[in-house]
Design an enzyme around this catalytic site. Structure first.
Site, PDB file in Angstrom:
ATOM      1  N   ASP A 272       0.837  -1.200   0.000  1.00  0.00           N
ATOM      2  CA  ASP A 272       0.000   0.000   0.000  1.00  0.00           C
ATOM      3  C   ASP A 272       0.883   1.267   0.000  1.00  0.00           C
ATOM      4  OD1 ASP A 272      -2.455   1.358   0.232  1.00  0.00           O
ATOM      5  OD2 ASP A 272      -2.396   1.333   2.434  1.00  0.00           O
TER       6      ASP A 272
ATOM      7  N   SER B  93     -12.667   3.479   6.274  1.00  0.00           N
ATOM      8  CA  SER B  93     -13.110   3.153   7.644  1.00  0.00           C
ATOM      9  C   SER B  93     -14.376   3.908   8.051  1.00  0.00           C
ATOM     10  CB  SER B  93     -11.988   3.463   8.656  1.00  0.00           C
ATOM     11  OG  SER B  93     -11.018   2.445   8.631  1.00  0.00           O
TER      12      SER B  93
ATOM     13  N   ASN C 233     -10.171   0.173   1.215  1.00  0.00           N
ATOM     14  CA  ASN C 233      -9.030   0.137   2.134  1.00  0.00           C
ATOM     15  C   ASN C 233      -9.447   0.448   3.566  1.00  0.00           C
ATOM     16  OD1 ASN C 233      -7.526  -0.270  -0.154  1.00  0.00           O
ATOM     17  ND2 ASN C 233      -6.005   1.299   0.327  1.00  0.00           N
TER      18      ASN C 233
END
Ligand code: 13P
Ligand code: ZN
Length: 322
Positions: A93, A225, A266
């Site tokens: 990443d 998130s 992600n």
């Protein structure tokens, strides 16, 4: 077991992200989860096997420095042996050229991200194109990025004034010129616990335009998130001092984004907040304790539960074999 790009008649497979995206486009998304230590890795693999769900395990340059790259990758390989039914990609990443050379050297990774999103358009193309040529020669996929996300992710920090949305007019030229395999876009999310300071959500109009110009092409949502407010409250009730402005992406918006071509979501912050909550509560409730394995076990159990919810949210449960 390791290093196969085929899903035929084989349990436990390390696959390319292209393979995962070919199966999921428009139907479900793959959670791409950053790990930096053993408890996270074990709980991620355990949850994935229980859910029979595909996933991407990610390391950042900072987590490779922290845990030492060899140790971190060895932990991931050991988890893969312990959970032999898992189907996953191993992804680097937010790398630069040097990180990617390091990651490609041992042949462990099936996918890398070149993050040249802070550079001017032409430089981003040049850098990405060079990495793609190098990675493709080794059968490794490349995620590139257009547009800049605000927030903090390990040693990457961007203030809001320097963040900007992806320009849909640029995406076609960029993908054609670079030959990248997936594209991370900036459509309103940011890294870390403080997203959407202005209360705005995902920019679906931009996302829609991007999808129209790149039909069928896998798009990546960084900053995925949820930053559950209950977690923030529990952390602060147990002595934390996180700001009340903590805010993440609405899970319903993440789900909706799947039909717009988002194939990879992600996730890092939610599992960091979880670690903070578990440890703060554990040590404030049991101040006589000092054994790391006891809260470590609580963290793994809670992590697994949260991960099972993430698979459900992304419609990935039961999809390990496409
Ligand atoms: P979050 O900070 O929302 O977890 O995003 C993580 C991320 O984008 C990793 O690349
Ligand atoms: Zn990111």
């Amino acid at each position: 077991m390791f290093f196969t790009n085929s899903m035929v008649n084989c349990d436990n497979m390390l696959v390319t992200t292209k393979h995962l995206f070919d199966h999921c486009y428009g139907k479900y998304a793959i959670p791409a989860v950053n790990v930096s230590f053993m408890e996270q890795t074990l709980a991620l693999f355990s949850a994935a096997e229980k859910a029979n769900a595909p996933f991407i395990v990610q390391t950042t340059p900072a987590s490779r420095d922290y845990a030492k790259a060899d140790m971190l990758v060895s932990i991931i390989k050991a988890a893969a042996r312990l959970y032999p039914k898992t189907v996953f990609a191993l992804h680097m990443d937010h790398g630069n050229e040097q990180h990617i050379v390091d990651a490609l050297q041992k042949g462990d990774y099936t996918s890398v991200m070149i993050d040249a999103s802070h550079d001017p358009f032409v430089t981003n193309i040049e850098r990405t194109k060079a990495v793609v040529a190098q990675a493709h020669s080794k059968g490794v996929n490349v995620e590139a990025e257009l547009g800049v996300l605000a927030g903090v992710e390990d040693d990457l920090s961007v203030d809001e004034a320097h963040a900007f949305y992806t320009n849909p007019n640029e995406v076609e030229v960029f993908v054609k010129a670079t030959n990248c395999d997936s594209l991370a876009i900036a459509v309103g999310t940011s890294h870390g616990a403080y997203k959407f300071s202005g209360g705005q959500g995902l920019q679906f109009a931009i996302l829609e335009e991007i999808q129209e110009r790149l039909p069928g092409f896998p798009l990546v949502l960084h900053g995925g998130s949820a930053v559950n407010y209950e977690e923030i409250n529990r952390i602060n009730a147990a002595g934390g001092q996180l700001q009340a402005s903590a805010k993440g992406v609405d899970p319903a918006e993440v789900k909706k984004a799947i039909s717009y071509g988002i194939c990879k979501v992600n996730l890092a912050t939610d599992f960091r907040l979880l670690w903070t909550r578990v440890n703060r509560e554990f040590f404030s409730e049991q101040p006589d304790q000092f054994a790391p394995m006891i809260p470590g076990k609580v963290y793994m159990d809670e992590y697994e539960k949260t991960m099972l919810h993430k698979f459900d949210l992304l419609n990935a449960t039961g999809m390990a074999k496409g």
